[in-house]
Design a protein around this motif. Structure first.
Motif, PDB file in Angstrom:
ATOM      1  N   ARG A   1      -7.563   8.365 -41.014  1.00  0.00           N
ATOM      2  CA  ARG A   1      -8.194   7.496 -42.019  1.00  0.00           C
ATOM      3  C   ARG A   1      -8.688   6.180 -41.419  1.00  0.00           C
ATOM      4  N   TYR A   2      -8.268   5.866 -40.201  1.00  0.00           N
ATOM      5  CA  TYR A   2      -8.654   4.590 -39.613  1.00  0.00           C
ATOM      6  C   TYR A   2     -10.003   4.676 -38.906  1.00  0.00           C
ATOM      7  N   THR A   3     -10.598   3.506 -38.689  1.00  0.00           N
ATOM      8  CA  THR A   3     -11.867   3.380 -37.976  1.00  0.00           C
ATOM      9  C   THR A   3     -11.742   2.256 -36.962  1.00  0.00           C
ATOM     10  N   ASP A   4     -12.453   2.373 -35.870  1.00  0.00           N
ATOM     11  CA  ASP A   4     -12.461   1.319 -34.860  1.00  0.00           C
ATOM     12  C   ASP A   4     -12.990   0.013 -35.454  1.00  0.00           C
ATOM     13  N   ALA A   5     -12.363  -1.096 -35.106  1.00  0.00           N
ATOM     14  CA  ALA A   5     -12.730  -2.386 -35.702  1.00  0.00           C
ATOM     15  C   ALA A   5     -14.130  -2.831 -35.289  1.00  0.00           C
TER      16      ALA A   5
END
Length: 487
Positions: free
Chosen positions: A343-347
């Motif tokens: 669910r995460y994405t690179d900042a």
């Protein structure tokens, strides 16, 4: 966030290139169209000054809008002349240059010969006299201006061709020489930076030109600011001595390259050379640019719970034996069934996607205001303020503050100012096209084992608006939703 770094060995007096890749490698194999997004940071150092022993590096065309609208106020044409003179004075001896007068046609103001002049004390003085003698009259056909610039630059062997274009109006005579066709003919032949002055120009039109020709669009509110802006631009331009830098993306089987686009310092279109994964970028000095890479991947039959190579990215300089190149870097994927990871994405990816949403909000506000829907314009501008505040985009916030009274930047509470004019939105569009650098490479986590806790380098999707926020944020920067405490 997984960050790869490759810097060429530093050698005194030699140009070096560097490459860094930032990505969040975990993807869900259950998604309908899995895409891996990564930010490539490309750096060039040691370019020095232009005009080395190999001859002039730069060939310069200055395009002045001399249509009838430049006659009022009188300060407008005077500022355009002063800016052109300021740019001419910056040219190094030997630099090929020409000045073009633009109306519904295009004509060379200086030199009086069919070929570009070479900068010297004599030719600079003659060019200044010719510029100060220009008069305004006629319409606007930007396609004709660029086509003449292309033909002038085609005569030169200087490796970097540059056009500095100024206009105060819209492209009203496009039928004389269609701009879309001219841009296709000019693409890859020179870089164009464009400036808007006065109150009748179209920011989206300028952006269409500069994004296609690898430049940037800017504007000035006060005519007197233009000469100083031209001087700064020429100072930067004269440091550019690397004509081309190629970014090569080699996709592995089962992976395709969706796109590669420049996202910092301004957005620019990149097209791969036919049948290859080679993307050419133009005119480098000592600088850093960032690019967003999108890869489509097929998880079918691929192993889970291990790092796999999706693509290899390399940097090359055609004919650049004097440039020390970085080692190629890999883009990875780690197929996972764990939603806590996927669910995460690179900042860094999210930072530039927020910039894109900022531009979309500004465009929507512009259209709403033009239709007389001021309440809707105010709501879109409120969203733009939230995004600019979250990113620390100070220039965009300052421009937004000219249109709205900002009551709460974090919450996006704003009030439209009663004296807002249409040109204020044009200035805002050009400001929003210039992005901020974003998170520094290597500031996040994610390169460890599966199940590692994401840190400042990751983002999470907001349950209220579906946009993404830093993993540790308490509020969504897009809609202001308060996140529940997360362990």
């Amino acid at each position: 966030m997984a960050t790869g770094t490759s810097r060429a060995g530093e050698t005194a007096g030699q140009v070096t290139a560097g490459l860094e890749i930032s990505q969040w490698k975990y993807l869900s194999g259950e998604a309908g169209d899995p895409q891996m997004h990564a930010i490539l940071s490309v750096r060039v150092d040691g370019t020095g000054s232009a005009g080395g022993p190999g001859g002039p590096v730069l060939a310069q065309v200055l395009v002045m809008d001399c249509s009838s609208s430049m006659t009022w106020p009188v300060e407008k044409l005077h500022a355009a002349q002063q800016a052109a003179v300021a740019a001419i004075r910056k040219l190094s001896d030997g630099t090929p240059f020409a000045v073009v007068r633009g109306s519904e046609e295009a004509a060379v103001v200086y030199p009086e010969t069919p070929h570009m002049a070479r900068a010297s004390a004599y030719t600079r003085s003659r060019a200044e006299r010719a510029v100060r003698g220009t008069v305004a009259g006629g319409g606007t056909c930007i396609g004709a201006w660029l086509d003449l610039s292309r033909r002038l630059l085609a005569q030169q062997d200087a490796p970097i061709g540059h056009v500095l274009l100024l206009t105060d109006g819209k492209n009203q005579h496009d039928e004389h020489m269609p701009l879309a066709r001219v841009l296709e003919e000019c693409a890859g032949r020179f870089v164009c930076d464009a400036w808007g002055i006065g109150d009748g120009w179209d920011a989206r039109e300028l952006l269409g030109i500069t994004r296609r020709l690898h430049g940037s669009a800017s504007s000035v509110r006060a005519e007197a600011e233009l000469p100083g802006e031209y001087e700064q631009l020429m100072n930067r331009l004269l440091t550019k001595t690397v004509p081309e830098l190629v970014i090569s993306v080699t996709a592995m089987p089962g992976c395709t390259v969706r796109y590669l686009k420049q996202v910092f310092p301004a957005e620019a279109e990149l097209s791969a050379e036919e049948g290859t994964g080679r993307f050419v970028t133009r005119a480098w000095g000592d600088e850093v640019r960032r690019y967003q890479l999108c890869l489509a991947a097929d998880p079918a039959g691929r192993p889970r719970r291990e790092d796999l190579q999706l693509a290899v990215v390399a940097v090359d300089v055609p004919g650049g034996d004097t440039v020390r190149l970085p080692q190629p870097q890999a883009c990875l994927v780690h197929w996972t069934d764990d939603p806590a990871l996927s669910r995460y994405t690179d900042a860094q990816v999210e930072h530039f996607e927020q910039h894109q949403r900022l531009g979309e909000a500004v465009a929507a506000a512009t259209d709403a205001h033009r239709r007389g829907q001021h309440d809707l314009a105010e709501r879109h501008l409120g969203r733009a303020v939230r995004l600019a505040h979250a990113m620390g985009a100070e220039e965009q916030l300052a421009r937004l503050a000219r249109l709205v009274r900002i009551e709460n930047a974090q919450g996006g509470r704003v009030a439209l100012r009663p004296d807002v004019a249409a040109v204020d939105f044009q200035h805002l569009i050009t400001a929003s096209s210039h992005s901020t650098y974003g998170p520094a490479p290597g500031t996040g986590t994610g390169s460890g084992t599966a199940g590692a806790a994401p840190g400042d380098g990751a983002t999470v999707r907001c349950p209220a608006c579906s946009h993404k926020a830093p993993a540790g944020a308490r509020f969504c920067p897009s809609c202001g939703h308060r996140f529940e405490a997360r362990s």
